[in-house]
Design an enzyme around this catalytic site. Structure first.
Site, PDB file in Angstrom:
ATOM      1  N   ASP A   1     -16.723  22.356 -20.823  1.00 59.57           N
ATOM      2  CA  ASP A   1     -16.376  21.739 -22.094  1.00 59.57           C
ATOM      3  C   ASP A   1     -17.078  22.557 -23.181  1.00 59.57           C
ATOM      4  OD1 ASP A   1     -15.670  19.728 -24.076  1.00 59.57           O
ATOM      5  OD2 ASP A   1     -17.772  19.143 -23.975  1.00 59.57           O
TER       6      ASP A   1
ATOM      7  N   ASP B   1     -20.271  16.915 -21.187  1.00 59.50           N
ATOM      8  CA  ASP B   1     -21.318  15.984 -21.633  1.00 59.50           C
ATOM      9  C   ASP B   1     -20.771  14.716 -22.276  1.00 59.50           C
ATOM     10  OD1 ASP B   1     -20.366  17.183 -24.022  1.00 59.50           O
ATOM     11  OD2 ASP B   1     -22.240  16.672 -25.034  1.00 59.50           O
TER      12      ASP B   1
ATOM     13  N   ASP C   1     -15.002  13.841 -21.118  1.00 56.78           N
ATOM     14  CA  ASP C   1     -15.086  14.752 -19.974  1.00 56.78           C
ATOM     15  C   ASP C   1     -15.124  14.026 -18.643  1.00 56.78           C
ATOM     16  OD1 ASP C   1     -15.285  17.053 -21.655  1.00 56.78           O
ATOM     17  OD2 ASP C   1     -17.403  16.627 -21.979  1.00 56.78           O
TER      18      ASP C   1
END
Length: 640
Positions: free
Chosen positions: A337, A536, A540
């Site tokens: 990410d 995080d 996600d």
């Protein structure tokens, strides 16, 4: 009387609360208690208190083996197939029948301890769903013919109009029909910078309306919102069993059947075919049941896994189970990410430009003073930068107006100032300012804030969610290991391109919603096989659950931490390479242990059939191999 009843109720409630806290740890407590009883029983046995030691061993059998015996019996009834749990119980009982209580009890203890640790880890992994649910409102303010009515989100229908006030979360997916605002979509896209939303633009359940009241027309049922899809994706991905787990379960059923069939045959065939006495036949069958029990095989993995997990914890890497640590060593690609993972997750000022002849510090001070009246993350970043760079207090202003979705305007002396986006100060003038510096900054993935004094733009401030200092080092190390790196982000193509180039990832995919990230993860798994996901945010979570290994940053959301298989407690990306190295070392040791333990079991089975060993030597060989594989696994405690 009433006071006494209240006291009794309080005591009962307190006791129930304590039981609820103890319940998740009951299996672990039982295993430890079983181990203590075995130790005391062994000491008594050595001091010739035989009866007392047998009583303690019986208690150890019942206390330590109850959970596994219950699980084994229930699974056998449900699946109509015997399992390793039953085989371990039979082996322990068999060893007790021929007088080896200690060995049987130890067998129960080792198996119950591994089961308790597995149960404890699984109990913790179910918390993320409840954490997700807390982020979605339960009620919405429905507007019908100008009349407002609080309605349960589950009762909302497509076409209903709802009012979402500043600071509230959007209850359901819909389209804005009135008003304009900034929306924090971090829960969905992971993007740290709020998005300006106006009429006919979509908003999603779970996102936060920051500053303007908006009227939203519901476009999806509450059960079909993007936020609900996140929850469903997490549940679905977690329920899927890995190929290795399916293989182990298949092997388990076959192994148990073979061992029990051979033991059954050993209980009478040698008497007729080899002229063994009935005593010798039963004796050899019991030895076979003991030496063929997979005690060493089980110990091949658990001590090595726990040692590696302890090692990782000392270095800031939290593994949620040995299987995840094992999978790390087989990774071929890692998806990252962007926000909060490759980058710091917060916008920072990178550039300040002003018209020639003007004082940079003065323009920055005025801009920060005006922006201090806004709650927008970009405004906060400018204020913090000004305080750090100028070391002087901000100006006190009287006339301030927050223009929702555009910026802030104020009057200072006789001058009118506007601080905000290009459309707020004039798009053409903004693009032409300082020979087109703004478009150039935008192409670098930066967000530009303009400062306009009366009729002229006098300065621009560029901000960016900057790449972490250690990101480049981490990506470089992973590429040396032959691991392909991919960035998945909800950002625009231009921003994603700039961050990808700066962080040196092999590939990037922009404008990814959570369900897109899951799709991309599945495609990567098809291309590379074993794939990890590093993230995080709440958004996600589905991708973390879908990946072969989900890795969360320690400062991330609670949902990401609960969903992930591995957590980097100090947010240090280079730790991923360390975790992979540790995994490779553990896999090597596990392979050594498995080959050794199977070899010993086969040797003991053959020598027992040939009548070369007696029960004491069989026990020594069986338990000795267990001790050796445990010691080999413990080497990982000192591995760097």
């Amino acid at each position: 009387m009433e006071a006494e009843m209240n006291r009794v109720a309080e005591v009962q409630a307190h006791n129930e609360s304590r039981l609820e806290k103890i319940k998740p740890h009951a299996e672990l407590i039982a295993a430890i208690l079983s181990g203590v009883l075995i130790l005391i029983g062994w000491i008594l046995e050595k001091n010739e208190f035989t009866t007392a030691s047998i009583v303690l061993f019986l208690f150890a059998f019942v206390i330590g083996g109850f959970a596994k015996a219950k699980e084994g019996i229930e699974d056998t009834i449900e699946n109509k197939e015997l399992n390793v749990e039953m085989l371990m119980i039979f082996a322990a009982i068999g060893s007790a029948i021929i007088g080896y209580w200690t060995e049987g009890a130890i067998l129960i203890f080792i198996f119950s301890m591994s089961g308790a640790l597995e149960t404890y880890t699984m109990n913790k992994s179910h918390k993320e769903i409840s954490a997700l649910m807390e982020l979605q409102p339960e009620e919405a303010l429905v507007v019908t013919n100008g009349i407002e009515k609080i309605t349960a989100v589950s009762d909302l229908k497509i076409g209903d109009l709802i009012l979402v006030k500043p600071g509230e979360r959007v209850p359901s997916d819909g389209r804005i029909v009135k008003g304009q605002t900034n929306v924090d979509e971090a829960a969905i896209t992971g993007e740290s910078i709020p998005v300006t939303k106006g009429i006919d633009e979509d908003v999603y359940a779970g996102t936060v309306n920051l500053n303007g009241s908006i009227t939203v027309e519901i476009t999806k049922a509450s059960t079909e919102t993007l936020f609900q899809k996140i929850i469903q994706l997490v549940q679905s991905a977690q329920s899927e069993k890995s190929p290795s787990q399916l293989f182990i379960e298949k092997f388990e059923g076959t192994y148990v059947k073979v061992v029990l069939a051979v033991v059954a045959l050993m209980m009478f065939l040698p008497h007729f075919l080899l002229d063994w006495t009935w005593t010798e036949t039963f004796y050899r069958a019991m030895i076979l049941l003991v030496v063929a029990s997979p005690c060493a095989l089980v110990a091949s993995i658990m001590p090595a896994s726990l040692s590696a997990i302890s090692n990782g914890a000392r270095h800031g890497i939290l593994f949620k189970g040995g299987v995840h640590l094992e999978n790390l060593g087989h990774l071929k690609a890692i998806a990252f990410d962007k926000t909060g993972t490759l980058t710091k997750g917060k916008p920072e000022v990178t550039d300040v430009f002003v018209l020639e002849g003007l004082d940079v510090e003065e323009i920055l001070s005025i801009t920060a003073s005006i922006e201090s009246h806004s709650t927008h993350p970009l405004a906060n970043a400018i204020v913090q930068y000004s305080k750090k760079e100028l070391h002087k207090p901000l100006m006190t202003l009287e006339s301030i107006e927050d223009v929702s979705g555009y910026g802030v305007q104020a009057s200072i002396a006789q001058d009118k100032w506007k601080i905000g986006k290009a459309d707020f100060v004039g798009k053409d003038a903004a693009d032409a300012f300082l020979d087109g510096v703004a478009p150039k900054l935008s192409s670098e993935g930066k967000t530009v804030v303009f400062a306009k004094k009366n009729d002229a733009i006098v300065g621009v401030v560029a901000l960016k969610d900057v790449v972490r200092d250690e990101t480049k080092e981490a990506i470089k190390t992973l590429r040396k290991k032959g691991i392909y790196t991919v960035m998945l982000t909800g950002d625009s193509q231009s921003t994603a391109n700039a961050i990808a180039a700066e962080s040196h990832v092999d590939e990037f995919i922009a404008e990814c919603l959570p369900e897109n990230k899951v799709d991309e993860l599945k495609k990567l798994k098809e291309r590379f096989g074993q794939v990890a996901m590093v993230g995080d945010g709440i958004n996600d979570a589905p991708a973390l659950a879908t990946a072969n290994v989900g890795i969360a940053m320690g400062e991330g959301s609670g949902v990401a931490l609960e969903t992930a298989d591995v957590v980097l407690m100090k947010n240090e990306l280079p730790r991923i390479a360390e975790a992979i190295k540790l995994s490779e070392k553990m896999n090597q040791i596990v392979k050594q242990n498995v080959i050794f333990s199977i070899s010993v079991i086969m040797l003991l089975i053959i020598t027992n059939f040939l009548q070369f060993i007696d029960l004491p030597f069989g026990v020594i060989g069986h338990e000795g191999s267990t001790i050796l594989v445990i010691l080999n696994g413990l080497r990982l405690l000192k591995s760097n």
